[in-house]
Design a protein around this motif. Structure first.
Motif, short mmCIF file in Angstrom:
data_model
loop_
_atom_site.label_atom_id
_atom_site.label_comp_id
_atom_site.label_asym_id
_atom_site.label_seq_id
_atom_site.Cartn_x
_atom_site.Cartn_y
_atom_site.Cartn_z
N VAL A 99 0.88 -1.18 0.00
CA VAL A 99 0.00 0.00 0.00
C VAL A 99 0.91 1.22 0.00
CG1 VAL A 99 -1.89 1.18 1.16
CG2 VAL A 99 -1.70 -1.32 1.32
N LEU A 100 0.91 1.93 -1.12
CA LEU A 100 1.85 3.05 -1.32
C LEU A 100 1.08 4.37 -1.39
CD1 LEU A 100 3.75 1.52 -4.39
CD2 LEU A 100 4.32 1.23 -1.98
N PRO A 101 1.75 5.49 -1.08
CA PRO A 101 1.09 6.78 -1.36
C PRO A 101 0.89 6.94 -2.86
CG PRO A 101 3.15 7.09 -0.12
CD PRO A 101 3.11 5.65 -0.54
N GLY A 102 -0.21 7.55 -3.27
CA GLY A 102 -0.42 7.82 -4.69
C GLY A 102 0.76 8.60 -5.26
N GLY A 103 1.13 8.30 -6.49
CA GLY A 103 2.24 8.99 -7.12
C GLY A 103 1.96 10.48 -7.30
N VAL A 104 3.01 11.27 -7.15
CA VAL A 104 2.92 12.73 -7.35
C VAL A 104 3.89 13.07 -8.48
CG1 VAL A 104 3.24 14.99 -6.26
CG2 VAL A 104 2.38 13.06 -4.90
N ASP A 105 3.36 13.49 -9.60
CA ASP A 105 4.19 13.74 -10.79
C ASP A 105 4.26 15.26 -10.99
OD1 ASP A 105 5.46 13.84 -13.24
OD2 ASP A 105 4.19 12.30 -14.17
N THR A 106 5.41 15.83 -10.63
CA THR A 106 5.50 17.30 -10.61
C THR A 106 6.14 17.87 -11.88
OG1 THR A 106 7.49 17.03 -9.25
CG2 THR A 106 5.45 17.59 -8.12
N HIS A 107 6.19 17.06 -12.94
CA HIS A 107 6.67 17.60 -14.22
C HIS A 107 6.00 16.82 -15.33
CE1 HIS A 107 10.42 18.69 -16.92
NE2 HIS A 107 9.26 18.90 -17.54
N CYS A 108 4.87 17.32 -15.80
CA CYS A 108 4.18 16.65 -16.92
C CYS A 108 3.42 17.70 -17.71
CB CYS A 108 3.28 15.54 -16.41
SG CYS A 108 2.24 15.96 -15.03
N HIS A 109 3.49 17.56 -19.01
CA HIS A 109 2.85 18.52 -19.92
C HIS A 109 1.52 17.92 -20.37
CE1 HIS A 109 6.67 20.80 -20.26
NE2 HIS A 109 7.21 19.61 -20.09
N ILE A 110 0.44 18.52 -19.91
CA ILE A 110 -0.89 18.01 -20.23
C ILE A 110 -1.71 19.15 -20.83
CG2 ILE A 110 -3.02 17.00 -19.30
CD1 ILE A 110 -1.34 15.77 -17.04
N GLU A 111 -2.26 18.91 -21.99
CA GLU A 111 -3.13 19.88 -22.67
C GLU A 111 -2.49 21.27 -22.68
OE1 GLU A 111 -7.27 19.08 -21.80
OE2 GLU A 111 -7.90 20.81 -22.98
N GLN A 112 -1.20 21.28 -22.95
CA GLN A 112 -0.48 22.57 -22.96
C GLN A 112 -0.85 23.33 -24.21
OE1 GLN A 112 3.42 22.39 -21.20
NE2 GLN A 112 4.21 23.90 -22.61
N LEU A 113 -1.12 24.63 -24.06
CA LEU A 113 -1.53 25.45 -25.20
C LEU A 113 -0.38 25.60 -26.18
CD1 LEU A 113 -3.49 28.33 -23.40
CD2 LEU A 113 -4.38 26.19 -24.35
N GLN A 114 -0.73 25.62 -27.45
CA GLN A 114 0.27 25.79 -28.51
C GLN A 114 0.18 27.19 -29.09
OE1 GLN A 114 2.40 23.30 -29.22
NE2 GLN A 114 1.41 22.23 -27.53
N GLU A 115 1.34 27.72 -29.47
CA GLU A 115 1.35 29.02 -30.14
C GLU A 115 0.55 28.87 -31.43
OE1 GLU A 115 4.98 31.21 -29.83
OE2 GLU A 115 3.48 32.80 -29.77
N GLY A 116 -0.33 29.83 -31.71
CA GLY A 116 -1.12 29.73 -32.95
C GLY A 116 -2.42 28.98 -32.75
N TYR A 176 -5.94 27.54 -18.69
CA TYR A 176 -5.51 26.23 -18.16
C TYR A 176 -6.42 25.78 -17.03
CZ TYR A 176 -1.22 26.05 -20.84
OH TYR A 176 -0.34 25.96 -21.87
N ARG A 177 -6.76 26.71 -16.17
CA ARG A 177 -7.60 26.32 -15.03
C ARG A 177 -8.97 25.88 -15.53
NH1 ARG A 177 -6.97 29.75 -9.63
NH2 ARG A 177 -8.45 28.11 -9.08
N PHE A 178 -9.44 26.52 -16.60
CA PHE A 178 -10.72 26.12 -17.18
C PHE A 178 -10.62 24.71 -17.77
CE2 PHE A 178 -13.46 25.82 -20.92
CZ PHE A 178 -14.69 25.92 -20.29
N ARG A 179 -9.57 24.50 -18.58
CA ARG A 179 -9.41 23.18 -19.23
C ARG A 179 -9.23 22.07 -18.19
NH1 ARG A 179 -7.49 22.86 -24.80
NH2 ARG A 179 -7.74 24.88 -25.80
N ALA A 180 -8.50 22.38 -17.13
CA ALA A 180 -8.19 21.35 -16.13
C ALA A 180 -9.42 20.97 -15.29
CB ALA A 180 -7.05 21.81 -15.22
#
Ligand code: DUC
Ligand code: ZN
Ligand code: ZN
Length: 481
Positions: A51-68, A110-114
Protein backbone atom coordinates in the motif's frame (compact mmCIF):
# COMPACT_ATOMS: atom_id res chain seq x y z
CA UNK A 1 -22.01 3.55 12.84
CA UNK A 2 -18.62 2.26 11.69
CA UNK A 3 -15.66 4.34 12.76
CA UNK A 4 -14.22 4.48 9.23
CA UNK A 5 -15.81 4.79 5.81
CA UNK A 6 -13.30 2.35 4.41
CA UNK A 7 -10.63 0.10 5.83
CA UNK A 8 -7.77 -1.20 3.72
CA UNK A 9 -6.96 -4.43 5.39
CA UNK A 10 -3.94 -6.66 5.57
CA UNK A 11 -1.53 -4.84 3.27
CA UNK A 12 2.08 -3.83 3.73
CA UNK A 13 2.07 -0.07 4.14
CA UNK A 14 5.13 1.66 2.70
CA UNK A 15 6.12 5.24 3.38
CA UNK A 16 9.26 7.20 2.58
CA UNK A 17 10.81 5.89 5.80
CA UNK A 18 8.94 2.80 7.00
CA UNK A 19 7.48 -0.51 5.87
CA UNK A 20 4.88 -2.08 8.18
CA UNK A 21 1.98 -4.49 8.19
CA UNK A 22 -1.05 -2.33 9.05
CA UNK A 23 -4.65 -1.56 8.25
CA UNK A 24 -5.60 1.93 7.11
CA UNK A 25 -8.80 3.58 8.29
CA UNK A 26 -10.17 6.21 5.92
CA UNK A 27 -12.72 8.82 6.88
CA UNK A 28 -14.04 11.66 4.69
CA UNK A 29 -11.38 11.06 2.06
CA UNK A 30 -8.47 11.21 4.46
CA UNK A 31 -6.35 8.74 6.30
CA UNK A 32 -7.72 8.65 9.83
CA UNK A 33 -5.77 5.74 11.31
CA UNK A 34 -2.88 3.39 10.70
CA UNK A 35 -3.41 0.43 12.99
CA UNK A 36 -4.49 -3.14 13.58
CA UNK A 37 -7.88 -4.82 13.18
CA UNK A 38 -9.64 -1.62 12.15
CA UNK A 39 -13.34 -1.83 11.27
CA UNK A 40 -15.08 0.20 8.60
CA UNK A 41 -18.33 0.46 6.69
CA UNK A 42 -16.46 -1.04 3.73
CA UNK A 43 -13.31 -3.11 3.48
CA UNK A 44 -10.71 -3.50 0.76
CA UNK A 45 -8.48 -6.53 1.01
CA UNK A 46 -4.83 -5.68 0.41
CA UNK A 47 -3.42 -9.09 1.42
CA UNK A 48 -0.18 -9.77 -0.46
CA UNK A 49 -0.07 -6.20 -1.76
CA UNK A 50 1.96 -3.11 -0.97
CA UNK A 51 0.00 0.00 0.00
CA UNK A 52 1.85 3.05 -1.32
CA UNK A 53 1.09 6.78 -1.36
CA UNK A 54 -0.42 7.82 -4.69
CA UNK A 55 2.24 8.99 -7.12
CA UNK A 56 2.92 12.73 -7.35
CA UNK A 57 4.19 13.74 -10.79
CA UNK A 58 5.50 17.30 -10.61
CA UNK A 59 6.67 17.60 -14.22
CA UNK A 60 4.18 16.65 -16.92
CA UNK A 61 2.85 18.52 -19.92
CA UNK A 62 -0.89 18.01 -20.23
CA UNK A 63 -3.13 19.88 -22.67
CA UNK A 64 -0.48 22.57 -22.96
CA UNK A 65 -1.53 25.45 -25.20
CA UNK A 66 0.27 25.79 -28.51
CA UNK A 67 1.35 29.02 -30.14
CA UNK A 68 -1.12 29.73 -32.95
CA UNK A 69 -4.02 27.94 -31.24
CA UNK A 70 -5.04 24.56 -29.89
CA UNK A 71 -3.30 22.41 -27.35
CA UNK A 72 -1.30 19.19 -26.86
CA UNK A 73 -3.09 16.05 -27.92
CA UNK A 74 -3.03 14.74 -24.33
CA UNK A 75 -6.11 16.19 -22.66
CA UNK A 76 -6.85 16.47 -18.99
CA UNK A 77 -9.28 13.60 -19.29
CA UNK A 78 -6.94 11.25 -21.17
CA UNK A 79 -3.91 12.35 -19.16
CA UNK A 80 -5.75 11.73 -15.89
CA UNK A 81 -6.76 8.27 -17.07
CA UNK A 82 -3.13 7.51 -17.83
CA UNK A 83 -2.07 8.77 -14.39
CA UNK A 84 -4.62 6.73 -12.48
CA UNK A 85 -3.85 3.61 -14.51
CA UNK A 86 -0.22 3.97 -13.42
CA UNK A 87 -0.86 4.84 -9.77
CA UNK A 88 -0.38 8.62 -9.95
CA UNK A 89 -3.01 10.71 -8.19
CA UNK A 90 -1.59 14.27 -8.24
CA UNK A 91 0.24 16.25 -10.89
CA UNK A 92 1.81 19.65 -11.33
CA UNK A 93 1.50 20.59 -14.99
CA UNK A 94 2.25 23.85 -16.80
CA UNK A 95 0.64 27.12 -17.75
CA UNK A 96 2.69 28.63 -20.54
CA UNK A 97 3.40 32.17 -21.72
CA UNK A 98 3.74 33.22 -25.36
CA UNK A 99 6.34 35.88 -26.05
CA UNK A 100 4.82 39.35 -26.10
CA UNK A 101 1.77 38.22 -24.10
CA UNK A 102 0.98 38.03 -20.41
CA UNK A 103 0.45 35.08 -18.08
CA UNK A 104 -2.95 35.77 -16.54
CA UNK A 105 -5.14 34.84 -19.52
CA UNK A 106 -3.30 31.55 -20.24
CA UNK A 107 -3.53 30.56 -16.59
CA UNK A 108 -7.28 31.21 -16.63
CA UNK A 109 -7.55 29.05 -19.75
CA UNK A 110 -5.51 26.23 -18.16
CA UNK A 111 -7.60 26.32 -15.03
CA UNK A 112 -10.72 26.12 -17.18
CA UNK A 113 -9.41 23.18 -19.23
CA UNK A 114 -8.19 21.35 -16.13
CA UNK A 115 -11.72 21.28 -14.77
CA UNK A 116 -11.97 17.98 -16.71
CA UNK A 117 -9.19 16.44 -14.63
CA UNK A 118 -9.65 13.23 -12.66
CA UNK A 119 -6.42 13.67 -10.71
CA UNK A 120 -5.68 16.52 -8.30
CA UNK A 121 -3.59 19.13 -10.05
CA UNK A 122 -1.57 22.31 -9.80
CA UNK A 123 0.50 24.38 -12.20
CA UNK A 124 3.96 25.75 -12.75
CA UNK A 125 3.95 29.07 -14.60
CA UNK A 126 6.34 29.12 -17.57
CA UNK A 127 7.95 32.50 -18.14
CA UNK A 128 9.24 33.07 -21.69
CA UNK A 129 9.14 36.85 -21.75
CA UNK A 130 10.35 38.67 -18.64
CA UNK A 131 8.58 41.96 -19.40
CA UNK A 132 8.12 44.57 -16.67
CA UNK A 133 4.38 43.88 -16.54
CA UNK A 134 4.88 40.13 -16.07
CA UNK A 135 7.76 40.47 -13.64
CA UNK A 136 6.37 43.15 -11.37
CA UNK A 137 2.58 42.81 -11.65
CA UNK A 138 1.58 39.40 -12.96
CA UNK A 139 3.93 36.95 -11.25
CA UNK A 140 2.67 38.06 -7.79
CA UNK A 141 -0.89 37.51 -9.04
CA UNK A 142 -0.33 33.95 -10.29
CA UNK A 143 1.48 33.07 -7.07
CA UNK A 144 -1.51 34.47 -5.20
CA UNK A 145 -3.64 31.99 -7.18
CA UNK A 146 -1.61 29.12 -5.77
CA UNK A 147 0.92 28.72 -8.59
CA UNK A 148 3.98 28.61 -6.39
CA UNK A 149 6.58 27.61 -8.98
CA UNK A 150 7.91 29.30 -12.11
CA UNK A 151 9.53 27.44 -14.98
CA UNK A 152 12.31 28.82 -17.17
CA UNK A 153 13.85 27.38 -20.33
CA UNK A 154 17.48 28.30 -20.95
CA UNK A 155 17.15 26.86 -24.46
CA UNK A 156 14.46 26.26 -27.14
CA UNK A 157 13.09 28.74 -29.59
CA UNK A 158 10.91 30.60 -28.88
CA UNK A 159 10.79 29.75 -25.20
CA UNK A 160 14.26 30.47 -23.93
CA UNK A 161 15.28 33.32 -21.64
CA UNK A 162 18.70 34.93 -21.73
CA UNK A 163 20.64 35.43 -18.49
CA UNK A 164 19.10 38.84 -17.81
CA UNK A 165 15.58 37.46 -18.24
CA UNK A 166 16.44 34.49 -16.03
CA UNK A 167 17.82 36.79 -13.31
CA UNK A 168 14.64 38.85 -13.42
CA UNK A 169 12.53 35.71 -12.96
CA UNK A 170 14.72 34.53 -10.08
CA UNK A 171 14.30 37.92 -8.44
CA UNK A 172 10.53 37.96 -9.00
CA UNK A 173 10.27 34.46 -7.51
CA UNK A 174 12.28 35.57 -4.49
CA UNK A 175 9.94 38.51 -3.90
CA UNK A 176 6.81 36.40 -4.36
CA UNK A 177 7.98 33.31 -2.43
CA UNK A 178 7.98 30.83 -5.33
CA UNK A 179 10.34 28.06 -6.44
CA UNK A 180 12.01 28.28 -9.87
CA UNK A 181 12.41 25.16 -12.01
CA UNK A 182 14.90 25.28 -14.84
CA UNK A 183 15.45 23.50 -18.15
CA UNK A 184 19.24 23.67 -18.33
CA UNK A 185 20.86 23.49 -21.78
CA UNK A 186 22.99 26.11 -23.53
CA UNK A 187 20.92 27.79 -26.25
CA UNK A 188 23.75 29.21 -28.38
CA UNK A 189 25.82 26.03 -28.25
CA UNK A 190 22.90 23.87 -29.39
CA UNK A 191 22.04 26.24 -32.21
CA UNK A 192 25.65 26.39 -33.35
CA UNK A 193 26.03 22.62 -33.43
CA UNK A 194 22.62 22.18 -35.07
CA UNK A 195 23.59 24.59 -37.82
CA UNK A 196 26.81 22.63 -38.41
CA UNK A 197 25.09 19.23 -38.37
CA UNK A 198 22.45 20.35 -40.85
CA UNK A 199 25.12 21.90 -43.09
CA UNK A 200 26.92 18.56 -43.02
CA UNK A 201 23.74 16.77 -44.08
CA UNK A 202 23.39 15.03 -40.72
CA UNK A 203 19.67 15.45 -40.25
CA UNK A 204 18.34 12.10 -38.96
CA UNK A 205 16.74 11.82 -35.48
CA UNK A 206 19.94 10.43 -33.94
CA UNK A 207 21.69 13.76 -34.53
CA UNK A 208 19.37 15.30 -31.96
CA UNK A 209 21.77 13.85 -29.37
CA UNK A 210 24.82 15.10 -31.29
CA UNK A 211 23.41 18.61 -31.26
CA UNK A 212 23.14 18.72 -27.47
CA UNK A 213 25.92 16.71 -25.81
CA UNK A 214 26.30 16.56 -22.06
CA UNK A 215 28.53 19.65 -21.73
CA UNK A 216 25.74 21.93 -22.97
CA UNK A 217 23.59 20.63 -20.14
CA UNK A 218 26.42 20.85 -17.62
CA UNK A 219 27.31 24.41 -18.58
CA UNK A 220 23.74 25.63 -18.29
CA UNK A 221 23.27 23.84 -14.98
CA UNK A 222 26.42 25.43 -13.60
CA UNK A 223 25.25 28.85 -14.78
CA UNK A 224 21.72 28.40 -13.45
CA UNK A 225 23.11 27.49 -10.04
CA UNK A 226 25.52 30.43 -9.99
CA UNK A 227 22.79 32.92 -10.95
CA UNK A 228 20.40 31.41 -8.41
CA UNK A 229 23.11 31.82 -5.77
CA UNK A 230 23.60 35.43 -6.84
CA UNK A 231 19.90 36.13 -6.24
CA UNK A 232 19.63 33.75 -3.24
CA UNK A 233 16.71 31.97 -4.87
CA UNK A 234 15.98 28.23 -4.52
CA UNK A 235 15.76 26.24 -7.78
CA UNK A 236 15.06 22.74 -9.00
CA UNK A 237 17.04 21.56 -12.04
CA UNK A 238 14.70 19.60 -14.27
CA UNK A 239 15.40 16.32 -16.08
CA UNK A 240 19.08 15.66 -15.28
CA UNK A 241 20.41 13.19 -17.86
CA UNK A 242 23.88 12.27 -16.58
CA UNK A 243 26.20 12.36 -13.58
CA UNK A 244 28.31 15.30 -14.82
CA UNK A 245 25.21 17.45 -14.41
CA UNK A 246 24.31 15.85 -11.10
CA UNK A 247 27.84 16.64 -9.89
CA UNK A 248 27.16 20.35 -10.39
CA UNK A 249 24.07 19.98 -8.25
CA UNK A 250 25.88 17.90 -5.61
CA UNK A 251 28.57 20.59 -5.28
CA UNK A 252 25.91 23.25 -4.79
CA UNK A 253 24.09 21.11 -2.22
CA UNK A 254 27.36 20.47 -0.36
CA UNK A 255 27.79 24.24 -0.08
CA UNK A 256 24.34 24.52 1.47
CA UNK A 257 22.55 26.03 -1.51
CA UNK A 258 18.88 25.27 -2.01
CA UNK A 259 19.30 23.45 -5.30
CA UNK A 260 17.39 20.26 -6.03
CA UNK A 261 17.69 17.87 -8.95
CA UNK A 262 15.05 15.90 -10.83
CA UNK A 263 15.43 13.11 -13.35
CA UNK A 264 12.95 11.03 -15.38
CA UNK A 265 12.42 7.32 -16.26
CA UNK A 266 13.62 7.89 -19.83
CA UNK A 267 17.13 8.66 -18.59
CA UNK A 268 17.29 5.28 -16.83
CA UNK A 269 15.96 3.27 -19.74
CA UNK A 270 16.49 4.94 -23.14
CA UNK A 271 19.81 5.70 -24.79
CA UNK A 272 21.04 7.79 -27.71
CA UNK A 273 21.15 4.50 -29.63
CA UNK A 274 17.35 4.36 -29.57
CA UNK A 275 17.26 7.48 -31.75
CA UNK A 276 19.21 5.52 -34.36
CA UNK A 277 16.44 3.02 -35.02
CA UNK A 278 15.57 2.42 -38.67
CA UNK A 279 13.64 4.97 -40.70
CA UNK A 280 11.99 7.67 -38.65
CA UNK A 281 11.38 5.43 -35.61
CA UNK A 282 14.17 7.16 -33.72
CA UNK A 283 11.92 10.21 -33.38
CA UNK A 284 9.87 8.32 -30.81
CA UNK A 285 12.78 8.52 -28.38
CA UNK A 286 13.71 12.17 -28.86
CA UNK A 287 13.52 14.27 -25.77
CA UNK A 288 15.62 17.04 -24.28
CA UNK A 289 18.09 16.71 -22.74
CA UNK A 290 18.84 13.73 -24.96
CA UNK A 291 19.08 10.22 -23.50
CA UNK A 292 22.74 9.26 -23.14
CA UNK A 293 24.17 5.75 -22.69
CA UNK A 294 23.77 2.73 -20.42
CA UNK A 295 26.67 3.78 -18.15
CA UNK A 296 25.04 7.19 -17.65
CA UNK A 297 21.78 5.52 -16.76
CA UNK A 298 23.52 3.35 -14.17
CA UNK A 299 25.34 6.39 -12.77
CA UNK A 300 22.01 8.21 -12.33
CA UNK A 301 20.82 5.48 -9.96
CA UNK A 302 23.86 6.29 -7.84
CA UNK A 303 22.82 9.96 -7.80
CA UNK A 304 19.35 8.91 -6.64
CA UNK A 305 20.82 6.73 -3.88
CA UNK A 306 23.03 9.61 -2.74
CA UNK A 307 20.00 11.94 -2.77
CA UNK A 308 21.47 14.41 -5.28
CA UNK A 309 18.48 13.66 -7.47
CA UNK A 310 15.52 13.29 -5.15
CA UNK A 311 12.52 13.57 -7.48
CA UNK A 312 11.75 11.41 -10.52
CA UNK A 313 8.97 12.85 -12.68
CA UNK A 314 7.70 11.78 -16.08
CA UNK A 315 8.22 14.95 -18.18
CA UNK A 316 5.27 13.46 -20.04
CA UNK A 317 4.96 15.22 -23.33
CA UNK A 318 1.76 15.25 -25.31
CA UNK A 319 3.16 14.57 -28.79
CA UNK A 320 1.98 11.47 -30.59
CA UNK A 321 3.94 9.80 -33.39
CA UNK A 322 1.55 10.02 -36.35
CA UNK A 323 -1.11 12.42 -34.99
CA UNK A 324 -1.77 15.92 -36.33
CA UNK A 325 0.73 17.60 -33.98
CA UNK A 326 2.98 14.58 -33.52
CA UNK A 327 6.55 13.67 -34.28
CA UNK A 328 5.78 13.40 -37.99
CA UNK A 329 4.12 16.83 -38.24
CA UNK A 330 6.86 18.02 -40.62
CA UNK A 331 7.10 14.74 -42.54
CA UNK A 332 9.31 11.69 -42.13
CA UNK A 333 12.25 13.40 -43.81
CA UNK A 334 12.17 16.31 -41.36
CA UNK A 335 15.56 17.25 -39.94
CA UNK A 336 15.89 16.52 -36.22
CA UNK A 337 15.60 20.25 -35.50
CA UNK A 338 11.98 20.22 -36.70
CA UNK A 339 10.75 17.18 -34.78
CA UNK A 340 8.79 17.85 -31.56
CA UNK A 341 10.77 16.86 -28.46
CA UNK A 342 9.46 14.77 -25.63
CA UNK A 343 8.21 11.31 -24.72
CA UNK A 344 5.03 10.16 -22.97
CA UNK A 345 5.38 8.59 -19.53
CA UNK A 346 2.50 9.27 -17.13
CA UNK A 347 1.54 5.61 -16.73
CA UNK A 348 4.94 3.99 -17.10
CA UNK A 349 6.73 6.10 -14.46
CA UNK A 350 5.98 4.06 -11.35
CA UNK A 351 6.20 0.58 -12.93
CA UNK A 352 9.56 1.35 -14.56
CA UNK A 353 11.04 2.85 -11.41
CA UNK A 354 9.76 0.00 -9.26
CA UNK A 355 10.94 -2.71 -11.62
CA UNK A 356 14.29 -1.21 -12.61
CA UNK A 357 14.93 0.35 -9.21
CA UNK A 358 13.48 -1.79 -6.42
CA UNK A 359 13.21 -5.02 -8.43
CA UNK A 360 16.84 -4.92 -9.51
CA UNK A 361 18.17 -3.91 -6.10
CA UNK A 362 19.27 -0.40 -7.09
CA UNK A 363 17.07 1.38 -4.55
CA UNK A 364 14.95 0.25 -1.65
CA UNK A 365 11.18 0.51 -1.54
CA UNK A 366 11.21 3.52 0.78
CA UNK A 367 13.47 5.42 -1.62
CA UNK A 368 11.02 4.53 -4.38
CA UNK A 369 8.20 6.13 -2.38
CA UNK A 370 10.29 9.19 -1.60
CA UNK A 371 11.32 9.93 -5.20
CA UNK A 372 7.88 9.31 -6.69
CA UNK A 373 5.59 10.80 -4.03
CA UNK A 374 6.99 12.21 -0.79
CA UNK A 375 9.81 14.38 -2.12
CA UNK A 376 7.88 15.96 -5.01
CA UNK A 377 4.99 16.69 -2.62
CA UNK A 378 7.34 18.35 -0.15
CA UNK A 379 9.32 20.36 -2.67
CA UNK A 380 6.22 21.70 -4.40
CA UNK A 381 4.22 22.60 -1.32
CA UNK A 382 1.68 19.76 -1.41
CA UNK A 383 2.83 18.41 1.93
CA UNK A 384 1.36 17.47 4.46
CA UNK A 385 -1.67 16.79 2.29
CA UNK A 386 -0.11 14.62 -0.44
CA UNK A 387 2.82 12.23 -0.70
CA UNK A 388 2.66 10.20 2.52
CA UNK A 389 0.54 7.73 4.47
CA UNK A 390 -0.24 9.16 7.91
CA UNK A 391 -3.32 10.46 9.70
CA UNK A 392 -4.52 13.70 8.12
CA UNK A 393 -3.14 13.07 4.64
CA UNK A 394 -5.49 12.66 1.71
CA UNK A 395 -6.21 8.97 1.19
CA UNK A 396 -4.43 8.88 -2.17
CA UNK A 397 -3.17 5.31 -2.31
CA UNK A 398 -1.98 2.64 -4.68
CA UNK A 399 -2.40 -1.05 -4.04
CA UNK A 400 0.66 -2.49 -5.69
CA UNK A 401 1.33 -6.08 -6.64
CA UNK A 402 5.12 -6.40 -6.37
CA UNK A 403 5.19 -9.75 -8.16
CA UNK A 404 2.95 -9.02 -11.13
CA UNK A 405 4.86 -9.37 -14.39
CA UNK A 406 3.76 -7.21 -17.28
CA UNK A 407 4.93 -6.36 -20.76
CA UNK A 408 4.49 -2.66 -21.46
CA UNK A 409 2.31 -1.90 -24.47
CA UNK A 410 0.76 1.29 -25.67
CA UNK A 411 -2.70 -0.03 -24.82
CA UNK A 412 -1.73 -0.36 -21.15
CA UNK A 413 -0.68 3.29 -21.01
CA UNK A 414 -4.27 4.54 -21.50
CA UNK A 415 -2.96 7.89 -22.73
CA UNK A 416 -4.17 9.41 -25.99
CA UNK A 417 -0.75 8.93 -27.60
CA UNK A 418 -0.33 6.37 -30.37
CA UNK A 419 2.92 4.98 -28.98
CA UNK A 420 5.02 4.40 -25.91
CA UNK A 421 8.82 4.46 -26.08
CA UNK A 422 8.73 1.50 -23.68
CA UNK A 423 6.80 -0.88 -25.98
CA UNK A 424 7.78 -4.48 -25.19
CA UNK A 425 9.68 -3.69 -21.98
CA UNK A 426 9.17 -6.32 -19.26
CA UNK A 427 8.43 -5.05 -15.77
CA UNK A 428 7.72 -6.74 -12.46
CA UNK A 429 5.38 -4.84 -10.16
CA UNK A 430 2.12 -3.22 -11.14
CA UNK A 431 -0.66 -1.08 -9.63
CA UNK A 432 -3.83 -3.11 -9.21
CA UNK A 433 -5.95 -0.35 -7.63
CA UNK A 434 -5.69 3.42 -7.20
CA UNK A 435 -7.60 5.42 -4.61
CA UNK A 436 -7.97 9.17 -4.79
CA UNK A 437 -9.19 10.87 -1.61
CA UNK A 438 -10.56 7.55 -0.39
CA UNK A 439 -12.46 6.58 -3.55
CA UNK A 440 -11.38 3.66 -5.72
CA UNK A 441 -10.71 5.31 -9.08
CA UNK A 442 -8.85 2.47 -10.82
CA UNK A 443 -9.20 -1.27 -10.38
CA UNK A 444 -7.43 -3.86 -12.52
CA UNK A 445 -6.71 -1.27 -15.18
CA UNK A 446 -10.26 0.06 -15.37
CA UNK A 447 -10.41 3.76 -14.54
CA UNK A 448 -13.69 4.64 -12.92
CA UNK A 449 -13.42 8.34 -12.07
CA UNK A 450 -15.61 11.13 -13.41
CA UNK A 451 -14.06 13.91 -15.50
CA UNK A 452 -14.10 16.97 -13.29
CA UNK A 453 -13.59 15.05 -10.07
CA UNK A 454 -9.98 16.23 -9.73
CA UNK A 455 -9.33 19.16 -7.41
CA UNK A 456 -7.17 22.21 -8.00
CA UNK A 457 -4.22 22.28 -5.60
CA UNK A 458 -3.59 25.89 -4.70
CA UNK A 459 -0.16 26.00 -3.11
CA UNK A 460 0.48 28.46 -0.29
CA UNK A 461 3.80 29.62 1.20
CA UNK A 462 6.05 26.96 2.78
CA UNK A 463 9.41 26.92 4.51
CA UNK A 464 11.35 24.58 2.27
CA UNK A 465 11.68 27.14 -0.52
CA UNK A 466 12.42 30.13 1.66
CA UNK A 467 15.67 31.84 0.52
CA UNK A 468 18.66 31.25 2.80
CA UNK A 469 19.26 34.94 3.43
CA UNK A 470 22.83 34.70 2.15
CA UNK A 471 23.55 37.46 -0.38
CA UNK A 472 26.76 38.81 -1.94
CA UNK A 473 27.77 41.83 0.18
CA UNK A 474 24.44 41.50 1.97
CA UNK A 475 22.74 43.49 -0.79
CA UNK A 476 19.32 42.26 -1.93
CA UNK A 477 19.20 43.36 -5.58
CA UNK A 478 15.83 41.66 -6.03
CA UNK A 479 14.14 44.54 -4.21
CA UNK A 480 15.16 46.90 -7.00
CA UNK A 481 15.48 44.91 -10.26
N1 DUC B 1 11.88 18.43 -22.98
C1 DUC B 1 11.32 19.45 -22.37
O1 DUC B 1 12.01 20.27 -21.85
N2 DUC B 1 10.00 19.55 -22.30
C2 DUC B 1 9.13 18.66 -22.90
C3 DUC B 1 9.74 17.57 -23.61
C4 DUC B 1 11.20 17.50 -23.61
O2 DUC B 1 11.79 16.62 -24.17
ZN1 ZN C 1 12.51 20.86 -20.03
ZN1 ZN D 1 9.17 19.30 -19.63
Amino acid sequence: MAEYDLVIRGGTVVTGTDTLRADLGIRAGRIAAVGERLEGAAQLDAGGLLVLPGGVDTHCHIEQLQEGGGADEETWESGSRACLAGGTTSVVSFSTQFKGAGILAPLAEYRFRAQQAMVDYGFHQIITDASDEVIWQQIPQVVEQGVRSLKVFLTYDPLHLDDRGFLRVLAAARRAGALVTVHCENYAAINWRTEALLAAGRTAPKYHAWARPRMVEREATHRAIALAELVDQPIQVFHVSCSEVAEEIARAQARGLKVWGETCPQYFTLTAGDMDRPGFEGAKFMCSPAPRDAADAEALWGEVRRGTLDVVSSDHSGWSYAGPRGKRVNGVEAPFRDIPNGVPGLTARLPILFSEGVGKGRIDINTFVRITATNPARLFGLYPRKGAIAPGFDADLVLWDPAKEMTLTNGLMQHVMDYTPYEGMRVTGWPVATLRRGAVVMRDGVVQAEPGSGQYLARGPYDMIRPRGVLPDGFDASVFA
